[in-house]
Design a protein around this motif. Structure first.
Motif, PDB file in Angstrom:
ATOM      1  N   GLN A 190       0.831  -1.204   0.000  1.00  0.00           N
ATOM      2  CA  GLN A 190       0.000   0.000   0.000  1.00  0.00           C
ATOM      3  C   GLN A 190       0.864   1.253   0.000  1.00  0.00           C
ATOM      4  O   GLN A 190       0.589   2.209  -0.739  1.00  0.00           O
ATOM      5  N   THR A 191       1.919   1.271   0.801  1.00  0.00           N
ATOM      6  CA  THR A 191       2.801   2.437   0.871  1.00  0.00           C
ATOM      7  C   THR A 191       3.506   2.677  -0.455  1.00  0.00           C
ATOM      8  O   THR A 191       3.591   3.808  -0.935  1.00  0.00           O
ATOM      9  N   ALA A 192       3.994   1.605  -1.077  1.00  0.00           N
ATOM     10  CA  ALA A 192       4.677   1.740  -2.362  1.00  0.00           C
ATOM     11  C   ALA A 192       3.708   2.159  -3.460  1.00  0.00           C
ATOM     12  O   ALA A 192       4.037   2.987  -4.319  1.00  0.00           O
ATOM     13  N   LEU A 193       2.508   1.620  -3.441  1.00  0.00           N
ATOM     14  CA  LEU A 193       1.510   1.926  -4.469  1.00  0.00           C
ATOM     15  C   LEU A 193       1.067   3.382  -4.398  1.00  0.00           C
ATOM     16  O   LEU A 193       1.001   4.085  -5.417  1.00  0.00           O
ATOM     17  N   VAL A 194       0.780   3.846  -3.190  1.00  0.00           N
ATOM     18  CA  VAL A 194       0.257   5.202  -2.997  1.00  0.00           C
ATOM     19  C   VAL A 194       1.372   6.243  -3.009  1.00  0.00           C
ATOM     20  O   VAL A 194       1.176   7.385  -3.424  1.00  0.00           O
ATOM     21  N   GLY A 195       2.560   5.845  -2.548  1.00  0.00           N
ATOM     22  CA  GLY A 195       3.672   6.780  -2.487  1.00  0.00           C
ATOM     23  C   GLY A 195       3.890   7.354  -1.115  1.00  0.00           C
ATOM     24  O   GLY A 195       4.795   8.166  -0.902  1.00  0.00           O
ATOM     25  N   GLN A 196       3.076   6.945  -0.163  1.00  0.00           N
ATOM     26  CA  GLN A 196       3.240   7.382   1.215  1.00  0.00           C
ATOM     27  C   GLN A 196       2.461   6.423   2.117  1.00  0.00           C
ATOM     28  O   GLN A 196       1.601   5.676   1.649  1.00  0.00           O
ATOM     29  N   GLN A 197       2.776   6.457   3.405  1.00  0.00           N
ATOM     30  CA  GLN A 197       2.099   5.565   4.346  1.00  0.00           C
ATOM     31  C   GLN A 197       0.652   6.022   4.524  1.00  0.00           C
ATOM     32  O   GLN A 197       0.357   7.217   4.569  1.00  0.00           O
ATOM     33  N   VAL A 198      -0.256   5.072   4.566  1.00  0.00           N
ATOM     34  CA  VAL A 198      -1.683   5.354   4.714  1.00  0.00           C
ATOM     35  C   VAL A 198      -2.164   4.761   6.029  1.00  0.00           C
ATOM     36  O   VAL A 198      -1.912   3.589   6.316  1.00  0.00           O
ATOM     37  N   ASP A 199      -2.863   5.568   6.826  1.00  0.00           N
ATOM     38  CA  ASP A 199      -3.384   5.097   8.112  1.00  0.00           C
ATOM     39  C   ASP A 199      -4.851   5.509   8.226  1.00  0.00           C
ATOM     40  O   ASP A 199      -5.167   6.693   8.374  1.00  0.00           O
ATOM     41  N   LEU A 200      -5.739   4.539   8.106  1.00  0.00           N
ATOM     42  CA  LEU A 200      -7.173   4.806   8.215  1.00  0.00           C
ATOM     43  C   LEU A 200      -7.729   4.348   9.562  1.00  0.00           C
ATOM     44  O   LEU A 200      -8.942   4.225   9.720  1.00  0.00           O
ATOM     45  N   SER A 201      -6.841   4.102  10.514  1.00  0.00           N
ATOM     46  CA  SER A 201      -7.298   3.618  11.816  1.00  0.00           C
ATOM     47  C   SER A 201      -8.146   4.655  12.543  1.00  0.00           C
ATOM     48  O   SER A 201      -8.934   4.301  13.426  1.00  0.00           O
ATOM     49  N   GLY A 202      -7.986   5.932  12.188  1.00  0.00           N
ATOM     50  CA  GLY A 202      -8.829   6.958  12.789  1.00  0.00           C
ATOM     51  C   GLY A 202     -10.284   6.791  12.404  1.00  0.00           C
ATOM     52  O   GLY A 202     -11.191   7.146  13.169  1.00  0.00           O
ATOM     53  N   LEU A 203     -10.519   6.257  11.200  1.00  0.00           N
ATOM     54  CA  LEU A 203     -11.891   5.960  10.785  1.00  0.00           C
ATOM     55  C   LEU A 203     -12.359   4.666  11.429  1.00  0.00           C
ATOM     56  O   LEU A 203     -13.480   4.571  11.941  1.00  0.00           O
TER      57      LEU A 203
END
Length: 318
Positions: free
Chosen positions: A102-115
Motif C-alpha cells: 500500500q505504501t509503495a503503491l500510494v507513495g506514502q504511508q496510509v493510516d485509516l485507523s482513525g476511521l
C-alpha cells in the motif's frame, strides 16, 4: 487507442461488473478470451472488484464468468485457463506485506485507523496483502480495473480522484485514463441516453448525447455528458418568460453564471436559469453527468451560443 489490448479488456470487465450489467459483461468476457486473456486473469480482476463494488456484484460477475466459460467450452471456443498465481508462503505476514504494498503503491504511508482500526487492518492484510499479491495482474493493471469500476459508479468522486493519482504514479498516462473513464456505461438513470448530440455538437467541448423525452407542450431533453464535456457559454433570450430548468438525474457536473463561481451539481439538484443570463453547464473532468433540460415557455424565445468555456478556467474545477 492508448490502452493495450489487455488493459482495454480489463477496463471493460470492471465497468460492467461495477454496474451489474451481466449481458455487457458476458460480451466483454468473450472479447477478452478471444483476445488472449486467460480465465484466471479475468477471474483475478473480478475478485479484486469485490473490495470496490461489493460481494454481490463480484459474485454475480464470477457466476457470469463460470457460465460463459462452460458455454464456450461446449462450443469449442478458445478458453485458455492460463497459469495460476504464485502462492504465498505459509508464514507470510499479510499485515506487513500489505502495509509495504500500500505504501509503495500510494507513495506514502496510509493510516485509516482513525476511521476504524478494523477497516485499516482489512485493507492492509486482505486487499493489499492478499489480493494485490496475486501476480497474474500487475499494479498498473489493477489500478486500471479500479479506475474503470469507480468511474462507472456514482458518489465515489473522491476515491476516483485518488486512484487516478495512484494510476499516474504507477505509469498511466492522461490519455489512457481518459480512455478508461470514457468507456461506454450502462444507462445512468431511468432516462435513456439517446443518440450522439450531433445537432448541437459544434456548441460543445467534448461529446454529449441527447434524447428528447417530450416535444409537446414543454420541450424536455435528457442530456448526457461524457467526462470533461461542457457546452459553450450561452443565453436563453426571451422578451417575456423563457429560460431553462435543469433537473440533475445522475453523475457530477457544474453550472456557472457569468461573473459567479461555478456550482457543483449532483443527482437531485435543480437549477433555475432565468432568461438573458449568460451561463454554461457540463460534466466534471473525470465523471459522467446527466440532466433533464426543460425549456420554460416564453415569448420570442431563442438560444444564443457564445464562446467555449476557457480550458484554464475549467481545469481549475475539482
Amino acid at each position: 487507442m492508448d490502452l493495450s489490448n489487455k488493459q482495454y479488456h480489463l477496463a471493460q470487465i470492471a465497468t460492467f461488473t461495477s454496474t451489474g450489467d451481466m449481458v455487457g459483461l458476458k460480451k466483454a468476457i468473450d472479447e477478452a478470451l478471444d483476445n488472449e486473456l486467460t480465465v484466471n486473469e479475468v477471474q483475478a480482476a473480478i475478485v479484486q472488484l469485490y473490495a470496490y463494488t461489493g460481494f454481490p456484484r463480484s459474485l454475480n460477475a464470477l457466476t457470469a464468468l463460470s457460465e460463459r466459460v462452460k458455454e464456450r467450452q461446449a462450443q469449442g471456443l478458445k478458453t485458455a485457463q492460463g497459469k495460476s498465481a504464485t502462492p504465498l508462503a505459509e508464514d507470510t505476514d499479510l499485515l506487513m506485506l500489505g502495509t509495504k504494498t500500500q505504501t509503495a503503491l500510494v507513495g506514502q504511508q496510509v493510516d485509516l485507523s482513525g476511521l476504524s482500526p478494523d477497516i485499516d487492518r482489512y485493507l492492509k492484510t486482505h486487499l493489499f496483502g492478499d489480493i494485490f499479491a496475486n501476480d497474474l495482474l500487475n499494479w498498473q493493471e489493477r489500478e486500471i480495473i479500479t479506475i474503470a469500476a469507480l468511474s462507472a459508479m456514482q458518489g465515489v468522486g473522491n476515491q476516483l480522484e485518488a486512484h487516478i493519482h495512484i494510476g499516474k504514479k504507477n505509469g498511466l498516462t492522461d490519455e489512457q485514463i481518459k480512455e478508461i473513464i470514457q468507456l461506454p456505461k450502462q444507462e445512468m438513470s431511468q432516462f435513456p441516453m439517446g443518440d450522439d448530440n450531433t445537432a448541437y455538437a459544434k456548441y460543445f467541448v467534448g461529446k454529449s448525447y441527447l434524447n428528447m423525452l417530450s416535444t409537446d407542450q414543454i420541450p424536455i431533453g435528457n442530456v448526457t455528458f461524457e467526462p470533461g464535456t461542457r457546452n459553450n457559454w450561452h443565453i436563453h433570450h426571451a422578451s417575456k418568460g423563457g429560460g431553462q430548468i435543469l433537473l440533475v438525474t445522475a453523475g457530477r457536473g457544474y453550472y456557472q453564471e457569468w461573473g459567479k463561481p461555478a456550482q457543483e451539481l449532483k443527482a437531485g439538484d435543480v437549477v433555475h436559469i432565468p432568461a438573458e443570463v449568460k451561463h454554461w453547464h457540463g460534466a466534471a473532468p473525470t465523471e459522467w453527468f446527466q440532466h433533464l433540460s426543460i425549456e420554460v415557455p416564453g415569448e420570442n424565445t431563442r438560444n444564443e451560443f457564445l464562446e467555449p468555456v476557457a480550458d484554464a478556467d475549467y481545469n481549475q474545477l475539482k
